[in-house]
Design a protein around this motif. Sequence first.
Motif, PDB file in Angstrom:
ATOM      1  N   PHE A 117       0.842  -1.200   0.000  1.00 38.18           N
ATOM      2  CA  PHE A 117       0.000   0.000   0.000  1.00 38.18           C
ATOM      3  C   PHE A 117       0.875   1.247   0.000  1.00 38.18           C
ATOM      4  N   ASP A 118       0.590   2.138  -0.925  1.00 38.90           N
ATOM      5  CA  ASP A 118       1.373   3.365  -1.070  1.00 38.90           C
ATOM      6  C   ASP A 118       0.444   4.568  -0.906  1.00 38.90           C
ATOM      7  N   PRO A 119       0.583   5.344   0.172  1.00 37.52           N
ATOM      8  CA  PRO A 119      -0.302   6.497   0.401  1.00 37.52           C
ATOM      9  C   PRO A 119      -0.327   7.477  -0.759  1.00 37.52           C
ATOM     10  N   LYS A 120       0.811   7.692  -1.411  1.00 44.00           N
ATOM     11  CA  LYS A 120       0.846   8.656  -2.506  1.00 44.00           C
ATOM     12  C   LYS A 120       0.022   8.167  -3.693  1.00 44.00           C
ATOM     13  N   SER A 121       0.182   6.883  -4.062  1.00 40.51           N
ATOM     14  CA  SER A 121      -0.602   6.331  -5.168  1.00 40.51           C
ATOM     15  C   SER A 121      -2.092   6.353  -4.845  1.00 40.51           C
ATOM     16  N   PHE A 122      -2.407   6.051  -3.588  1.00 41.60           N
ATOM     17  CA  PHE A 122      -3.792   6.093  -3.113  1.00 41.60           C
ATOM     18  C   PHE A 122      -4.366   7.492  -3.285  1.00 41.60           C
ATOM     19  N   SER A 123      -3.617   8.485  -2.859  1.00 37.05           N
ATOM     20  CA  SER A 123      -4.066   9.870  -2.948  1.00 37.05           C
ATOM     21  C   SER A 123      -4.198  10.329  -4.396  1.00 37.05           C
ATOM     22  N   VAL A 124      -3.202   9.992  -5.223  1.00 38.29           N
ATOM     23  CA  VAL A 124      -3.236  10.398  -6.630  1.00 38.29           C
ATOM     24  C   VAL A 124      -4.481   9.831  -7.312  1.00 38.29           C
ATOM     25  N   ALA A 125      -4.807   8.577  -7.013  1.00 44.54           N
ATOM     26  CA  ALA A 125      -5.977   7.942  -7.633  1.00 44.54           C
ATOM     27  C   ALA A 125      -7.264   8.656  -7.227  1.00 44.54           C
ATOM     28  N   ILE A 126      -7.408   8.943  -5.945  1.00 44.22           N
ATOM     29  CA  ILE A 126      -8.625   9.607  -5.492  1.00 44.22           C
ATOM     30  C   ILE A 126      -8.728  11.029  -6.047  1.00 44.22           C
ATOM     31  N   GLU A 127      -7.618  11.741  -6.054  1.00 46.35           N
ATOM     32  CA  GLU A 127      -7.661  13.109  -6.569  1.00 46.35           C
ATOM     33  C   GLU A 127      -7.953  13.125  -8.066  1.00 46.35           C
ATOM     34  N   LYS A 128      -7.493  12.104  -8.784  1.00 47.55           N
ATOM     35  CA  LYS A 128      -7.815  12.000 -10.206  1.00 47.55           C
ATOM     36  C   LYS A 128      -9.306  11.749 -10.385  1.00 47.55           C
ATOM     37  N   PHE A 129      -9.874  10.898  -9.524  1.00 48.93           N
ATOM     38  CA  PHE A 129     -11.316  10.646  -9.565  1.00 48.93           C
ATOM     39  C   PHE A 129     -12.084  11.931  -9.291  1.00 48.93           C
ATOM     40  N   ARG A 130     -11.593  12.727  -8.364  1.00 48.26           N
ATOM     41  CA  ARG A 130     -12.291  13.956  -7.977  1.00 48.26           C
ATOM     42  C   ARG A 130     -12.273  15.012  -9.090  1.00 48.26           C
ATOM     43  N   GLU A 131     -11.380  14.870 -10.049  1.00 52.02           N
ATOM     44  CA  GLU A 131     -11.326  15.840 -11.142  1.00 52.02           C
ATOM     45  C   GLU A 131     -12.627  15.868 -11.943  1.00 52.02           C
ATOM     46  N   THR A 132     -13.277  14.722 -12.020  1.00 54.55           N
ATOM     47  CA  THR A 132     -14.515  14.628 -12.808  1.00 54.55           C
ATOM     48  C   THR A 132     -15.730  14.243 -11.972  1.00 54.55           C
ATOM     49  N   ASN A 133     -15.545  14.171 -10.648  1.00 58.38           N
ATOM     50  CA  ASN A 133     -16.660  13.799  -9.768  1.00 58.38           C
ATOM     51  C   ASN A 133     -16.670  14.724  -8.554  1.00 58.38           C
ATOM     52  N   SER A 134     -17.809  15.280  -8.274  1.00 57.23           N
ATOM     53  CA  SER A 134     -17.900  16.254  -7.190  1.00 57.23           C
ATOM     54  C   SER A 134     -17.835  15.605  -5.816  1.00 57.23           C
ATOM     55  N   LYS A 135     -18.159  14.323  -5.745  1.00 52.25           N
ATOM     56  CA  LYS A 135     -18.204  13.639  -4.455  1.00 52.25           C
ATOM     57  C   LYS A 135     -17.276  12.432  -4.463  1.00 52.25           C
ATOM     58  N   ALA A 136     -16.389  12.351  -3.460  1.00 55.98           N
ATOM     59  CA  ALA A 136     -15.459  11.224  -3.374  1.00 55.98           C
ATOM     60  C   ALA A 136     -15.643  10.423  -2.098  1.00 55.98           C
ATOM     61  N   TYR A 137     -16.277  11.013  -1.094  1.00 54.71           N
ATOM     62  CA  TYR A 137     -16.473  10.346   0.195  1.00 54.71           C
ATOM     63  C   TYR A 137     -17.939  10.458   0.614  1.00 54.71           C
ATOM     64  N   SER A 138     -18.404   9.467   1.357  1.00 54.02           N
ATOM     65  CA  SER A 138     -19.741   9.566   1.925  1.00 54.02           C
ATOM     66  C   SER A 138     -19.701  10.482   3.138  1.00 54.02           C
ATOM     67  N   GLY A 139     -20.807  11.154   3.398  1.00 57.69           N
ATOM     68  CA  GLY A 139     -20.887  11.991   4.586  1.00 57.69           C
ATOM     69  C   GLY A 139     -21.435  11.241   5.788  1.00 57.69           C
ATOM     70  N   ALA A 140     -21.689   9.918   5.624  1.00 57.94           N
ATOM     71  CA  ALA A 140     -22.306   9.150   6.706  1.00 57.94           C
ATOM     72  C   ALA A 140     -21.366   8.952   7.885  1.00 57.94           C
ATOM     73  N   TYR A 141     -20.060   8.752   7.598  1.00 57.83           N
ATOM     74  CA  TYR A 141     -19.098   8.508   8.664  1.00 57.83           C
ATOM     75  C   TYR A 141     -18.100   9.652   8.720  1.00 57.83           C
ATOM     76  N   MET A 142     -17.939  10.228   9.884  1.00 60.51           N
ATOM     77  CA  MET A 142     -16.977  11.301  10.063  1.00 60.51           C
ATOM     78  C   MET A 142     -15.635  10.701  10.473  1.00 60.51           C
ATOM     79  N   VAL A 143     -14.582  11.066   9.765  1.00 59.07           N
ATOM     80  CA  VAL A 143     -13.245  10.533  10.040  1.00 59.07           C
ATOM     81  C   VAL A 143     -12.337  11.677  10.473  1.00 59.07           C
ATOM     82  N   TYR A 144     -11.712  11.528  11.630  1.00 55.53           N
ATOM     83  CA  TYR A 144     -10.805  12.560  12.145  1.00 55.53           C
ATOM     84  C   TYR A 144      -9.493  11.907  12.572  1.00 55.53           C
ATOM     85  N   PRO A 145      -8.398  12.664  12.541  1.00 56.29           N
ATOM     86  CA  PRO A 145      -8.255  13.944  11.847  1.00 56.29           C
ATOM     87  C   PRO A 145      -7.772  13.700  10.428  1.00 56.29           C
ATOM     88  N   THR A 146      -8.259  14.451   9.493  1.00 57.59           N
ATOM     89  CA  THR A 146      -7.846  14.262   8.103  1.00 57.59           C
ATOM     90  C   THR A 146      -7.119  15.489   7.547  1.00 57.59           C
TER      91      THR A 146
END
Length: 307
Positions: A117-146
Amino acid sequence: MIQDRPYIPPTANNVTSLKALLYFVWEREAIRIAKENRYNGDLTDDPILKKYKFTNIRRKDDRVSKWIIDNIILNVGINENSLWFTLLIARLINWPPTLQYLLNCEENILLKDPNNFDPKSFSVAIEKFRETNSKAYSGAYMVYPTKKDVGSVKSLSLGNHIIKPVLDIAEEVDYILYTENSIEKFVNILSNCFGISTFIAGQVAADLTYCEAPLCDASDLYTYAPIGPGSSKGLNYLFNRKPYATWKQEDFNDQLQMINEQIKDELEITDLTLHDVQNVMCEYSKYTRTLLGEGKPKTMYKPEESF
């Protein structure tokens, strides 16, 4: 099914009672059954259940849980021994479109060996997804600290400070899952990790009860559930305690077991785990709070079949 309900709808005068709780359980389950059978009439005449979103009495019947079961738990590409780690990532994100992207992307984020598992690759993938999608996470569960790193993005903080460090206890987690076979011990060790609450750890544990191994036959499947703020408040409403009064874990478990027995005896619903009952109490808290005029659920109900 409205005509067959065993209890009349509660009022503000009697909503904090066992009969009101049983009404809520029956009505919510009746709505689910009617929806699954594509009933054309009104699913309920309860104004609160009609207006606001409430989860099902069985957690595995909820939309996101069903997606996770079908696409992650039953995914033959995910190693059984690392399933708990994949499910942790899934619940920290909790949004199927993002999870589907992580399953399909070239980096195979959710299919990789956890040790890779590579945090940078994980982040790059999610940020790439966010380029074309307004929502990347559910608001049902609050995660701290981020936002541990100033100027960073949530995905990188998740990867660096919450997800990656969990691998330090992987051997201990495996021992608990495959030797101790205990939900409580799994929740306790996982929630000791930075940024992971007993609530999130409990969600992962509940997911692990939906597969053939390792927690489907956990020794405490019907005797333990992690204390959550919503379920604690629901119990307080039921027993006419102060809304934010605290519970000892043992007493919390005992009361949930008593409620489960009442649900079995009165409604003949016999397959709820204690985590399901904990979830019921959280939703009952929302219902009671609304009926008493003390607050409202944050999400309105709208029929949805896709994400």
